[in-house]
Design a protein around this motif. Sequence first.
Motif, PDB file in Angstrom:
ATOM      1  N   GLU A  10      21.669  54.961  39.278  1.00 38.79           N
ATOM      2  CA  GLU A  10      23.139  54.859  39.199  1.00 38.79           C
ATOM      3  C   GLU A  10      23.733  54.617  40.579  1.00 38.79           C
ATOM      4  N   SER A  14      25.257  49.773  42.109  1.00 35.85           N
ATOM      5  CA  SER A  14      26.511  49.116  42.502  1.00 35.85           C
ATOM      6  C   SER A  14      26.599  48.887  44.007  1.00 35.85           C
ATOM      7  N   ARG A  47      18.721  47.583  32.360  1.00 37.26           N
ATOM      8  CA  ARG A  47      20.131  47.564  32.765  1.00 37.26           C
ATOM      9  C   ARG A  47      20.643  46.144  33.024  1.00 37.26           C
ATOM     10  N   ARG A  49      22.351  43.980  31.563  1.00 37.31           N
ATOM     11  CA  ARG A  49      23.714  43.596  31.193  1.00 37.31           C
ATOM     12  C   ARG A  49      24.767  44.453  31.881  1.00 37.31           C
ATOM     13  N   ARG A  50      24.350  45.348  32.726  1.00 40.29           N
ATOM     14  CA  ARG A  50      25.294  46.233  33.398  1.00 40.29           C
ATOM     15  C   ARG A  50      25.665  45.667  34.764  1.00 40.29           C
ATOM     16  N   PRO A  51      26.869  45.989  35.249  1.00 44.26           N
ATOM     17  CA  PRO A  51      27.243  45.541  36.600  1.00 44.26           C
ATOM     18  C   PRO A  51      26.246  46.081  37.631  1.00 44.26           C
ATOM     19  N   SER A  53      23.248  44.915  38.211  1.00 46.97           N
ATOM     20  CA  SER A  53      21.835  44.812  37.833  1.00 46.97           C
ATOM     21  C   SER A  53      21.051  43.912  38.794  1.00 46.97           C
TER      22      SER A  53
END
Length: 169
Positions: A10, A14, A47, A49-51, A53
């Motif tokens: 996590e 980002s 992950r 499709r997550r910002p 990635s």
Amino acid sequence: VPTRIHTALELAGSQSLSSALIPIECVLRNGVTQAELVQLHDAPLDRRRRPGSASLASAIRHMSRKSGSALESCSRGLMIESGLPRPEQQVSFTIQGYRYYVDFFWREFGIIGEADGEAKFDEGGVAQFAQHRRQARLQTLGLTVVRWGWPELDPEPTPWLNGLRQVLR
């Protein structure tokens, strides 16, 4: 309940590569099980499709068990991001009966890089004196030692990167 792997992922997801390597390599430094290592390697797919990635995938691709501190992880990430030659990590030198491990070594250039956190410097100066003696011994091998700390990297690492680039020429 989040695991330490989930927490590291996590935090890394980002961030830029240099920042993303910090939590991931911290987990590696503190030992991982085979299942946790698989979880790290699979994270970019899980992950995708997550910002963030793409930066997470880059961090997983470049992670190293040899980074000894957050400063080393960040430094190496900045080197990779800026296209500098990749150094070897934690290379051992034995000089006059003393064994030293250096943070970074560019063998082809004869350059040692030392990322010095504040923990290496005590009030009495004993650790600082030991670092000077260590550097002098390494230089007897004809090697150049370059040192830096957090102030060179944050908030703007460009002057440090440009200086390192010049030394490596």
